[in-house]
Design a protein around this motif. Structure first.
Motif, PDB file in Angstrom:
ATOM      1  N   CYS A 236       0.854  -1.197   0.000  1.00  0.00           N
ATOM      2  CA  CYS A 236       0.000   0.000   0.000  1.00  0.00           C
ATOM      3  C   CYS A 236       0.887   1.244   0.000  1.00  0.00           C
ATOM      4  O   CYS A 236       2.052   1.197   0.378  1.00  0.00           O
ATOM      5  N   ARG A 237       0.311   2.363  -0.391  1.00  0.00           N
ATOM      6  CA  ARG A 237       1.070   3.609  -0.514  1.00  0.00           C
ATOM      7  C   ARG A 237       1.309   4.222   0.856  1.00  0.00           C
ATOM      8  O   ARG A 237       0.432   4.209   1.712  1.00  0.00           O
ATOM      9  N   THR A 238       2.498   4.759   1.029  1.00  0.00           N
ATOM     10  CA  THR A 238       2.849   5.420   2.285  1.00  0.00           C
ATOM     11  C   THR A 238       2.503   6.895   2.202  1.00  0.00           C
ATOM     12  O   THR A 238       2.821   7.570   1.207  1.00  0.00           O
ATOM     13  N   THR A 239       1.827   7.405   3.231  1.00  0.00           N
ATOM     14  CA  THR A 239       1.425   8.818   3.243  1.00  0.00           C
ATOM     15  C   THR A 239       2.636   9.727   3.376  1.00  0.00           C
ATOM     16  O   THR A 239       3.711   9.301   3.819  1.00  0.00           O
ATOM     17  N   LYS A 240       2.437  10.989   3.011  1.00  0.00           N
ATOM     18  CA  LYS A 240       3.557  11.936   3.029  1.00  0.00           C
ATOM     19  C   LYS A 240       3.974  12.284   4.446  1.00  0.00           C
ATOM     20  O   LYS A 240       5.166  12.409   4.742  1.00  0.00           O
ATOM     21  N   TYR A 241       3.009  12.445   5.346  1.00  0.00           N
ATOM     22  CA  TYR A 241       3.320  12.824   6.725  1.00  0.00           C
ATOM     23  C   TYR A 241       2.932  11.686   7.669  1.00  0.00           C
ATOM     24  O   TYR A 241       1.868  11.075   7.517  1.00  0.00           O
ATOM     25  N   PRO A 242       3.763  11.407   8.645  1.00  0.00           N
ATOM     26  CA  PRO A 242       3.461  10.291   9.569  1.00  0.00           C
ATOM     27  C   PRO A 242       2.287  10.611  10.480  1.00  0.00           C
ATOM     28  O   PRO A 242       2.095  11.760  10.903  1.00  0.00           O
ATOM     29  N   ARG A 243       1.500   9.598  10.778  1.00  0.00           N
ATOM     30  CA  ARG A 243       0.359   9.747  11.669  1.00  0.00           C
ATOM     31  C   ARG A 243       0.838   9.805  13.115  1.00  0.00           C
ATOM     32  O   ARG A 243       1.776   9.121  13.515  1.00  0.00           O
ATOM     33  N   GLU A 244       0.206  10.626  13.913  1.00  0.00           N
ATOM     34  CA  GLU A 244       0.585  10.760  15.323  1.00  0.00           C
ATOM     35  C   GLU A 244       0.215   9.475  16.072  1.00  0.00           C
ATOM     36  O   GLU A 244      -0.869   8.913  15.899  1.00  0.00           O
ATOM     37  N   ILE A 245       1.157   9.006  16.918  1.00  0.00           N
ATOM     38  CA  ILE A 245       0.939   7.790  17.703  1.00  0.00           C
ATOM     39  C   ILE A 245       0.229   8.160  19.001  1.00  0.00           C
ATOM     40  O   ILE A 245       0.709   9.018  19.740  1.00  0.00           O
ATOM     41  N   PRO A 246      -0.924   7.556  19.276  1.00  0.00           N
ATOM     42  CA  PRO A 246      -1.652   7.909  20.506  1.00  0.00           C
ATOM     43  C   PRO A 246      -0.885   7.437  21.741  1.00  0.00           C
ATOM     44  O   PRO A 246      -0.061   6.527  21.674  1.00  0.00           O
ATOM     45  N   PRO A 247      -1.157   8.066  22.890  1.00  0.00           N
ATOM     46  CA  PRO A 247      -0.498   7.640  24.137  1.00  0.00           C
ATOM     47  C   PRO A 247      -0.856   6.184  24.454  1.00  0.00           C
ATOM     48  O   PRO A 247      -1.990   5.754  24.283  1.00  0.00           O
ATOM     49  N   LEU A 248       0.144   5.432  24.927  1.00  0.00           N
ATOM     50  CA  LEU A 248      -0.042   4.013  25.214  1.00  0.00           C
ATOM     51  C   LEU A 248       0.187   3.751  26.693  1.00  0.00           C
ATOM     52  O   LEU A 248       0.955   4.462  27.355  1.00  0.00           O
ATOM     53  N   PRO A 249      -0.490   2.739  27.261  1.00  0.00           N
ATOM     54  CA  PRO A 249      -0.193   2.338  28.647  1.00  0.00           C
ATOM     55  C   PRO A 249       1.268   1.900  28.767  1.00  0.00           C
ATOM     56  O   PRO A 249       1.897   1.497  27.786  1.00  0.00           O
ATOM     57  N   TRP A 250       1.789   1.928  29.978  1.00  0.00           N
ATOM     58  CA  TRP A 250       3.207   1.617  30.177  1.00  0.00           C
ATOM     59  C   TRP A 250       3.551   0.199  29.739  1.00  0.00           C
ATOM     60  O   TRP A 250       4.643  -0.043  29.236  1.00  0.00           O
ATOM     61  N   TYR A 251       2.589  -0.728  29.906  1.00  0.00           N
ATOM     62  CA  TYR A 251       2.887  -2.107  29.549  1.00  0.00           C
ATOM     63  C   TYR A 251       2.860  -2.345  28.050  1.00  0.00           C
ATOM     64  O   TYR A 251       3.231  -3.417  27.579  1.00  0.00           O
ATOM     65  N   ARG A 252       2.432  -1.338  27.269  1.00  0.00           N
ATOM     66  CA  ARG A 252       2.465  -1.447  25.811  1.00  0.00           C
ATOM     67  C   ARG A 252       3.668  -0.723  25.227  1.00  0.00           C
ATOM     68  O   ARG A 252       3.816  -0.663  24.002  1.00  0.00           O
ATOM     69  N   SER A 253       4.515  -0.186  26.092  1.00  0.00           N
ATOM     70  CA  SER A 253       5.688   0.548  25.617  1.00  0.00           C
ATOM     71  C   SER A 253       6.786  -0.425  25.188  1.00  0.00           C
ATOM     72  O   SER A 253       6.644  -1.642  25.291  1.00  0.00           O
ATOM     73  N   ALA A 254       7.905   0.141  24.752  1.00  0.00           N
ATOM     74  CA  ALA A 254       8.962  -0.678  24.139  1.00  0.00           C
ATOM     75  C   ALA A 254       9.625  -1.616  25.147  1.00  0.00           C
ATOM     76  O   ALA A 254       9.825  -2.797  24.865  1.00  0.00           O
ATOM     77  N   ILE A 255       9.979  -1.115  26.336  1.00  0.00           N
ATOM     78  CA  ILE A 255      10.751  -1.926  27.291  1.00  0.00           C
ATOM     79  C   ILE A 255       9.980  -3.170  27.747  1.00  0.00           C
ATOM     80  O   ILE A 255      10.525  -4.285  27.701  1.00  0.00           O
ATOM     81  N   PRO A 256       8.707  -3.067  28.186  1.00  0.00           N
ATOM     82  CA  PRO A 256       7.980  -4.293  28.562  1.00  0.00           C
ATOM     83  C   PRO A 256       7.827  -5.279  27.405  1.00  0.00           C
ATOM     84  O   PRO A 256       7.930  -6.493  27.605  1.00  0.00           O
ATOM     85  N   GLN A 257       7.608  -4.772  26.194  1.00  0.00           N
ATOM     86  CA  GLN A 257       7.484  -5.683  25.056  1.00  0.00           C
ATOM     87  C   GLN A 257       8.817  -6.347  24.730  1.00  0.00           C
ATOM     88  O   GLN A 257       8.859  -7.515  24.348  1.00  0.00           O
ATOM     89  N   MET A 258       9.919  -5.621  24.890  1.00  0.00           N
ATOM     90  CA  MET A 258      11.234  -6.221  24.680  1.00  0.00           C
ATOM     91  C   MET A 258      11.481  -7.332  25.699  1.00  0.00           C
ATOM     92  O   MET A 258      12.025  -8.398  25.368  1.00  0.00           O
ATOM     93  N   ALA A 259      11.072  -7.074  26.966  1.00  0.00           N
ATOM     94  CA  ALA A 259      11.257  -8.088  28.002  1.00  0.00           C
ATOM     95  C   ALA A 259      10.433  -9.340  27.692  1.00  0.00           C
ATOM     96  O   ALA A 259      10.923 -10.464  27.846  1.00  0.00           O
ATOM     97  N   MET A 260       9.199  -9.142  27.230  1.00  0.00           N
ATOM     98  CA  MET A 260       8.352 -10.291  26.890  1.00  0.00           C
ATOM     99  C   MET A 260       8.904 -11.030  25.674  1.00  0.00           C
ATOM    100  O   MET A 260       8.892 -12.267  25.619  1.00  0.00           O
TER     101      MET A 260
END
Length: 538
Positions: free
Chosen positions: A432-456
């Motif tokens: 699919c085509r990539t848009t010109k400007y990136p979409r804003e990422i909504p705030p995520l709970p702490w357990y959905r952040s990078a460090i907990p997912q890396m640990a899992m």
């Protein structure tokens, strides 16, 4: 890679197979009565810390002629910390001896203190007789009836009993026993005359020469150990089944429900708030940040994965039998050098697909991404080993050989692979085509952040292999011998499956949360697998 490059890789692996077999001076291992059979003293060290080893003659043992003759060693032997020298005992084929004098020496106060310190630390010695390992303790501490360490008595063994089994003209087995009645008192620091003696007993056996190494691998094949290994495989299989069911649930229910929901709401999409993975389709294939580093990590991981596969192939065909000195390290160095073209090809090809322009810098980064930290770690550890005069310290000549291999083999193949990858003209084709400007990422709970997912992402694969890792670490930093490579290979395949499943699951959850920056979290799982597993298991 091209067919010629693949042929070069296969030829190199075959060369590695031939280099890994380190043979004794008597290459055919056949002797006549009275022939000299090579006996080498290797190293000494505390029994409770097998990684701490020193040269045999770092302790004030005597040699018959006063001259220490060093054996020329292969690259793998030196990397393994072996430092073979001629031993003070002469064990000619089928030549029995009773209380023969090896040498005499007058120990000074400093020599006595050095021996006593070694006995206090429970030092053992290691020798090789016709490529068969021998162990024994250099002394003992008498603690019987004594409560305070100052009352302990320290003794040095001065008489070794060698028991050797032979089959016709071949040596089959050897063991060393220390005479508990022939001792030298080291309790007081004073000069003492020592007469080092040895006895040799020969006995015939029916064990064939081809099976003489089996006794050293029996410890890892005992029934209770095999039960634990099979429990490890069952545990890993259960993990795979759970993840399979988990992913099946996602693919059959969650995605189906999402498709139904989006199909029903398609007409009213303008009036509703956009949520879910469907609404970031224009950002999913946006190129990641630091794409040069990303491509370099992918290339290095591909090389290490290929290295692991080839090491398993050699292990399964029986190259790494017990006490084949330096075989594994020789194979690692040779195969890593020969597979560098894979790293260059993968990194340059993917970097060009990501519309990167400075492919030369990307190749330099690929070449240094693994070797750089490895070199810094080696410099620190080698400096410590030199400071303590341990056998783990590499001689200057060996370091020069490794640098030459990296300069004359690894680097050119890396460049050739990079040129082939750059000229492959592969294009990144997003569905699919990539848009010109990136979409804003909504705030995520702490357990959905990078460090907990890396640990899992690391925890679940670790849970599938932790039992095998225990035995591997026990063989690396202990006295166990790991020889069940078939079971290790099964666990390796299971680890592949678990890593793939957990990566797919966590990537889906991240996209469902409208977080389109998934590239680096995906490659972290692959880097965990490619970097951690090969060198923790080998």
């Amino acid at each position: 890679m091209s067919d010629s490059s693949f042929r070069i890789l296969i030829i190199g692996v075959l060369i590695a197979c031939s280099l890994t077999h380190v043979r004794s001076d008597a290459s055919d291992h056949r002797y006549k009565v009275g022939d000299v059979v090579p006996l080498y003293a290797n190293k000494v060290g505390p029994f409770h810390n097998p990684s701490e080893t020193y040269r045999y003659f770092d302790l004030p043992f005597c040699s018959p002629d006063g001259i220490i003759k060093e054996k020329r060693e292969a690259l793998g032997e030196v990397l393994n910390g072996d430092r073979l020298v001629s031993a003070p005992y002469k064990l000619n084929f089928r030549d029995e001896k009773d209380s023969a004098v090896a040498c005499r020496k007058k120990l000074s106060d400093q020599d006595v203190a050095q021996f006593r310190s070694a006995v206090e630390k429970d030092f053992y010695f290691q020798m090789y007789y016709d490529d068969l390992p021998i162990w024994g303790f250099i002394g003992k501490v008498d603690k019987e009836g004594k409560t305070h360490p100052s009352e302990y008595k320290y003794f040095l063994y001065k008489h070794i009993q060698f028991d050797i089994l032979y089959n016709k003209d071949r040596v089959i087995e050897i063991s060393a026993r220390m005479d508990p009645h022939s001792l030298v008192d080291l309790t007081e620091e004073k000069e003492v005359d020592v007469e080092f003696m040895y006895s040799v007993k020969w006995k015939e056996t029916d064990t064939p020469f081809e099976k003489r190494m089996e006794k050293y691998s029996l410890s890892s094949s005992l029934p209770h150990h095999l039960e634990i290994h099979w429990f490890s495989i069952i545990n890993s299989c259960v993990t795979v089944l759970l993840l399979t069911g988990f992913l099946a649930t996602i693919l059959m229910r969650v995605l189906k429900n999402d498709f139904v929901k989006y199909a029903q709401d398609e007409e009213a999409a303008d009036d509703q708030e956009e949520t879910g993975w469907k609404y970031i389709h224009g950002d999913v294939f946006r190129f990641p940040k630091y794409k040069s580093l990303f491509a370099a990590a992918l290339g290095s991981g591909s090389q290490l994965f290929t290295l692991t596969v080839f090491i398993f192939m050699l292990a399964l065909v029986g190259v790494f039998y017990p006490y084949n000195r330096g075989a594994l390290f020789t194979a690692l160095v040779v195969i890593y050098a020969l597979t560098s073209g894979i790293a260059g090809y993968t990194a340059a090809s993917f970097y060009c697909q990501l519309e990167g322009t400075n492919w030369v810098r990307n190749l330099l980064l690929t070449g240094c991404l693994f070797c750089g930290p490895l070199f810094l770690t080696f410099c620190f550890l080698n400096t410590v080993a030199i400071a303590y005069n341990a056998t783990a310290a590499l001689p200057f000549g060996t370091i020069v050989v490794i640098v030459l291999i990296w300069t004359l083999v690894t680097s050119p193949l890396l460049v050739l692979g990079g040129i082939a990858g750059k000229n492959s003209k592969a294009e990144f084709q997003a569905p699919c085509r990539t848009t010109k400007y990136p979409r804003e990422i909504p705030p995520l709970p702490w357990y959905r952040s990078a460090i907990p997912q890396m640990a899992m992402a690391g925890f679940l694969p670790f849970s599938a292999i932790y039992i095998e890792l225990y035995y591997i670490f026990a063989s690396v930093w202990g006295h166990r011998i790991y020889t069940i490579y078939s079971i290790l290979f099964i666990v390796f395949i299971i680890l592949l499956i678990v890593t793939a499943f957990i990566t797919v699951a966590l990537t889906y959850f991240q996209l469902a949360a409208e977080d389109h920056e998934w590239w680096w979290r995906f490659v972290i799982s692959l880097v965990y697998f490619d970097f951690f597993f090969p060198f923790s298991s080998l």
